[in-house]
Design an enzyme around this catalytic site. Structure first.
Site, PDB file in Angstrom:
ATOM      1  N   ARG A  26       0.627  -0.952  -0.024  1.00  0.00           N
ATOM      2  CA  ARG A  26      -0.177   0.082   0.228  1.00  0.00           C
ATOM      3  C   ARG A  26       1.144   1.543  -0.217  1.00  0.00           C
ATOM      4  NH1 ARG A  26      -5.211  -0.022   3.456  1.00  0.00           N
ATOM      5  NH2 ARG A  26      -4.277   0.541   5.151  1.00  0.00           N
TER       6      ARG A  26
ATOM      7  N   LYS B 137      11.150  -0.672   6.052  1.00  0.00           N
ATOM      8  CA  LYS B 137      11.175  -1.490   7.762  1.00  0.00           C
ATOM      9  C   LYS B 137      10.170  -2.315   8.054  1.00  0.00           C
ATOM     10  CE  LYS B 137      11.170  -1.063  11.556  1.00  0.00           C
ATOM     11  NZ  LYS B 137      10.847  -2.329  12.086  1.00  0.00           N
ATOM     12  N   PRO B 138      10.124  -3.599   7.865  1.00  0.00           N
ATOM     13  CA  PRO B 138       8.926  -4.097   8.072  1.00  0.00           C
ATOM     14  C   PRO B 138       9.280  -4.843   9.874  1.00  0.00           C
ATOM     15  CG  PRO B 138      10.796  -5.865   7.503  1.00  0.00           C
ATOM     16  CD  PRO B 138      11.326  -4.151   6.499  1.00  0.00           C
TER      17      PRO B 138
ATOM     18  N   SER C 185       1.425   2.442  15.745  1.00  0.00           N
ATOM     19  CA  SER C 185       0.622   2.447  17.401  1.00  0.00           C
ATOM     20  C   SER C 185       0.749   4.114  17.489  1.00  0.00           C
ATOM     21  CB  SER C 185       1.698   1.875  18.338  1.00  0.00           C
ATOM     22  OG  SER C 185       3.176   2.837  17.969  1.00  0.00           O
ATOM     23  N   THR C 186      -0.225   4.826  17.509  1.00  0.00           N
ATOM     24  CA  THR C 186      -0.254   6.136  17.798  1.00  0.00           C
ATOM     25  C   THR C 186       1.150   6.460  18.181  1.00  0.00           C
ATOM     26  OG1 THR C 186      -2.251   6.210  17.600  1.00  0.00           O
ATOM     27  CG2 THR C 186      -1.392   8.164  18.220  1.00  0.00           C
TER      28      THR C 186
ATOM     29  N   VAL D 218       4.034   5.765  18.811  1.00  0.00           N
ATOM     30  CA  VAL D 218       5.547   5.825  17.387  1.00  0.00           C
ATOM     31  C   VAL D 218       4.954   6.772  16.641  1.00  0.00           C
ATOM     32  CG1 VAL D 218       6.699   4.048  16.007  1.00  0.00           C
ATOM     33  CG2 VAL D 218       6.163   3.039  18.429  1.00  0.00           C
TER      34      VAL D 218
ATOM     35  N   GLU E 133      -0.917   6.079   9.611  1.00  0.00           N
ATOM     36  CA  GLU E 133      -1.682   5.649   9.902  1.00  0.00           C
ATOM     37  C   GLU E 133      -1.765   5.263  11.177  1.00  0.00           C
ATOM     38  OE1 GLU E 133      -4.353   5.848   7.974  1.00  0.00           O
ATOM     39  OE2 GLU E 133      -2.916   6.010   5.654  1.00  0.00           O
TER      40      GLU E 133
ATOM     41  N   ARG F 131     -12.520 -10.112  12.256  1.00  0.00           N
ATOM     42  CA  ARG F 131     -11.118 -10.168  11.261  1.00  0.00           C
ATOM     43  C   ARG F 131      -9.984  -9.925  12.011  1.00  0.00           C
ATOM     44  NH1 ARG F 131     -10.343  -5.763   7.175  1.00  0.00           N
ATOM     45  NH2 ARG F 131      -8.533  -6.933   6.267  1.00  0.00           N
TER      46      ARG F 131
ATOM     47  N   CYS G 294      -6.822  -2.710  12.462  1.00  0.00           N
ATOM     48  CA  CYS G 294      -6.819  -0.602  12.981  1.00  0.00           C
ATOM     49  C   CYS G 294      -8.045  -0.542  12.572  1.00  0.00           C
ATOM     50  CB  CYS G 294      -5.752   0.217  12.701  1.00  0.00           C
ATOM     51  SG  CYS G 294      -5.492   0.253  10.621  1.00  0.00           S
TER      52      CYS G 294
ATOM     53  N   GLU H 278      -7.292   1.358  21.728  1.00  0.00           N
ATOM     54  CA  GLU H 278      -7.288   0.179  20.711  1.00  0.00           C
ATOM     55  C   GLU H 278      -7.608  -0.970  21.613  1.00  0.00           C
ATOM     56  OE1 GLU H 278      -5.118   0.941  17.827  1.00  0.00           O
ATOM     57  OE2 GLU H 278      -6.713   0.260  16.287  1.00  0.00           O
TER      58      GLU H 278
HETATM   59  P1  ADP Z   1       2.526  -1.946  16.839  1.00  0.00           P
HETATM   60  O1  ADP Z   1       1.667  -2.026  17.965  1.00  0.00           O
HETATM   61  O2  ADP Z   1       1.583  -1.977  15.665  1.00  0.00           O
HETATM   62  O3  ADP Z   1       3.371  -3.670  16.766  1.00  0.00           O
HETATM   63  P2  ADP Z   1       4.721  -0.523  16.833  1.00  0.00           P
HETATM   64  O4  ADP Z   1       4.070   1.259  16.635  1.00  0.00           O
HETATM   65  O5  ADP Z   1       4.802  -0.936  17.705  1.00  0.00           O
HETATM   66  O6  ADP Z   1       2.652  -0.916  16.325  1.00  0.00           O
HETATM   67  O7  ADP Z   1       5.113  -1.063  15.386  1.00  0.00           O
HETATM   68  C1  ADP Z   1       4.854  -0.366  13.734  1.00  0.00           C
HETATM   69  C2  ADP Z   1       6.032  -0.374  13.640  1.00  0.00           C
HETATM   70  O8  ADP Z   1       7.210   0.495  14.165  1.00  0.00           O
HETATM   71  C3  ADP Z   1       6.588  -1.398  13.447  1.00  0.00           C
HETATM   72  O9  ADP Z   1       7.957  -1.817  12.716  1.00  0.00           O
HETATM   73  C4  ADP Z   1       8.272  -1.298  14.766  1.00  0.00           C
HETATM   74  O10 ADP Z   1       8.985  -2.079  14.845  1.00  0.00           O
HETATM   75  C5  ADP Z   1       8.654   0.774  14.664  1.00  0.00           C
HETATM   76  N1  ADP Z   1       8.422   1.172  15.294  1.00  0.00           N
HETATM   77  C6  ADP Z   1       8.187   0.863  17.202  1.00  0.00           C
HETATM   78  N2  ADP Z   1       9.033   1.692  17.287  1.00  0.00           N
HETATM   79  C7  ADP Z   1       9.838   2.660  16.543  1.00  0.00           C
HETATM   80  C8  ADP Z   1      10.362   3.743  16.442  1.00  0.00           C
HETATM   81  N3  ADP Z   1      11.458   4.585  17.631  1.00  0.00           N
HETATM   82  N4  ADP Z   1      11.386   4.027  15.010  1.00  0.00           N
HETATM   83  C9  ADP Z   1      10.896   3.419  14.422  1.00  0.00           C
HETATM   84  N5  ADP Z   1       9.855   2.397  14.187  1.00  0.00           N
HETATM   85  C10 ADP Z   1       9.705   1.946  15.415  1.00  0.00           C
END
Ligand code: ADP
Length: 485
Positions: free
Chosen positions: A167, A182-183, A236-237, A239, A257, A285, A291, A388
């Site tokens: 996306r 960065k997955p 997450s909101t 991050v 998002e 689902r 989200c 959430e």
């Molecule tokens: P979730 O709760 O969906 O895991 P996160 O926001 O923790 O949500 O993770 C979403 C993505 O953000 C992941 O790829 C995670 O590794 C990345 N992430 C988490 N912390 C950081 C950070 N400080 N800087 C950049 N990417 C981050």
């Protein structure tokens, strides 16, 4: 399954930098686990700052060539990628189930959904039109050009290991941008398999790079680099806010998002069958881990008893188990922390006076399985309705009037998706317009599609993904004024 995936060449465990599969420079690895069994699937490279800097350089170097290809050329390579993703639907689906846990049928569905963004943006690549503006002076001509913004940093979550990547990458590549992805460290294998197929499809080295490992280090390297012009993030909101703040120093464009707190409003005049089917689909689902999943089910008092009783019957019958088992529709949660969070919300609601109608505890299967749950008599002030849940728990709130439902629905900082069930056309419009949400489903629980804009109001994010609006996120607007004509 793992052995078969290995022989298919799709089980990559290294990062991708400048078209080369690359180990972490210090040799470190991290394990990827199957959430349904706790087993280790593979160890992947655990990267940080240095690898990210090199990936950014590769993306920057590739920009000149990629952005200058004709749109038709970029389009046909994206089309090849789309075809390969489809040809490998089964294997990619298996990878998703292995590392993320969702049932195989749902995982294969995600591959179709994920691939659809590549197809859609392969087509849109040819329609990045500019404008000619009628001039205010007779000897001038005014033009608007749309140009790729440059190197994009794409940070993605684990709940849709493929679709959250395509996306972002689909529109970015269509516009002529290059990317560093960065997955999530929980689900890197699907991302790496998709990257392998991108290489096979003729997308040149350096156009698409993948690094994973130390999230804050990788994130900061992307933020600090003046060469990275855009950050696109799903997660997450908390991050997302950090990334937005971090992008300020180099004034990058940002798309976010973030979390939702979706209300699903069932009015007295709803078609009960449609409301049940829709609520079940939007809540359960991916075991509630999306989200746009309903986070609060608001039911009008006249239909409350009937709805909760039928909803309970349906939820009791949801089959929980390993995603590879035939007939399973509810997989495990992603990890132990997720289960603890879900359970703490449930316990808090019970202590505040809510009633468990179905489930309400860890599943007897162990690991990270949680029972599909319905909690009745929830109040909007409870933790479970404020935040959430991201799990298979449906909190049900009773309301009296339409005004009250709208007030409760909007009483949150989030504003991603909302759902309403009603037979009245007038009410459909009235409530859709009153809801402070980026997406509204009317008598429909599954609304995501590549052709429509996905994104949130308020703290649910910035920008839109998918659809023609999704292209703008990766484009700069250039005004060219030709004078003395
Ligand atoms: P979730 O709760 O969906 O895991 P996160 O926001 O923790 O949500 O993770 C979403 C993505 O953000 C992941 O790829 C995670 O590794 C990345 N992430 C988490 N912390 C950081 C950070 N400080 N800087 C950049 N990417 C981050």
């Amino acid at each position: 399954v793992v052995a078969r995936l290995k022989s298919s060449g799709l089980l990559q465990t290294k990062g991708l930098i400048g078209g080369k599969w690359t180990d972490a420079y210090d040799g470190r690895t991290i394990q990827v686990n199957n959430p349904a069994s706790g087993e280790v699937i593979a160890s992947v490279a655990c990267m940080g700052e240095k690898e990210t800097k090199d990936a950014i350089s590769s993306a920057y170097d590739a920009l000149g060539h990629w952005s200058k290809l004709t749109a038709a050329d970029r389009s046909s390579r994206l089309r090849n990628w789309y075809n390969l993703l489809n040809q490998h639907k089964e294997e990619l689906g298996q990878l998703i189930t292995l590392e993320q846990g969702k049932p195989l049928k749902e995982a294969i569905g995600e591959v179709g959904y994920g691939a659809s963004f590549i197809e859609f943006f392969a087509e849109e690549a040819k329609r990045v039109y500019g404008d000619i503006i009628p001039s205010t002076l007779p000897d001038r001509r005014l033009f608007v050009l749309k140009q790729p913004i440059g190197v994009v940093g794409a940070i993605t979550p684990w709940n849709f290991p493929l679709a959250m990547i395509t996306r972002k990458v689909g529109p970015a590549l269509a516009c002529g941008c290059t990317v560093v992805i960065k997955p999530s460290e929980f689900t890197p294998l699907t991302a790496l398999a998709a990257a392998e197929l991108a290489l096979q499809s003729g997308i040149p080295p350096g156009v698409l790079n993948v690094v994973m490992g130390d999230a804050p280090k990788i994130g900061n390297s992307l933020l600090e680099s003046p060469q990275v012009r855009k950050i696109t993030f799903t997660g997450s909101t908390a991050v997302g806010k950090k990334l937005m703040a971090g992008a300020a120093d180099t004034v990058k464009k940002v798309s976010l998002e973030l979390g939702g707190n979706a209300p699903c409003i069932v009015f007295d005049d709803a078609d009960l069958e449609v409301a049940l089917k829709g609520s079940l689909a939007t809540k359960f689902r991916n075991s509630g881990q999306t989200c746009v999943c309903a986070n609060r089910i608001l039911v009008q008092e006249g239909i409350y008893e009937k709805f909760t009783s039928s909803f309970s019957d349906a939820v009791q019958n949801l089959k929980v188990g390993n995603g590879f088992t035939e007939g399973v529709v509810q997989g495990p949660l992603i990890n132990e922390a997720a289960v603890q969070k879900v359970d703490s919300f449930v316990q808090d609601a019970i202590s505040e006076g809510a009633k468990v109608l179905v489930g309400g505890k860890r599943h007897s299967l162990g690991f990270t399985f949680y029972e599909p749950t319905i909690i009745g008599d929830v109040k909007n002030e409870m933790l479970i309705a404020r935040q959430e849940v991201f799990g298979p728990v449906a909190p049900v709130i009773r309301f009296k009037t339409e005004e009250e439902a709208i007030q409760i629905a909007n009483d949150t900082n989030a504003g991603l998706a909302a759902y309403i069930f009603t037979s009245s056309i007038k009410r459909s419009w009235r409530v859709s317009e009153a809801l402070e949400y980026g997406i509204v489903g009317v008598n429909e629980g599954l609304v995501s599609t590549e052709v429509a804009p996905f994104g949130g109001y308020k703290q649910s994010g910035l920008g839109r993904e998918g659809s023609r609006y999704g292209l703008d996120e990766y484009l700069e607007i250039k005004y060219v004024c030709m004078g003395n004509m």
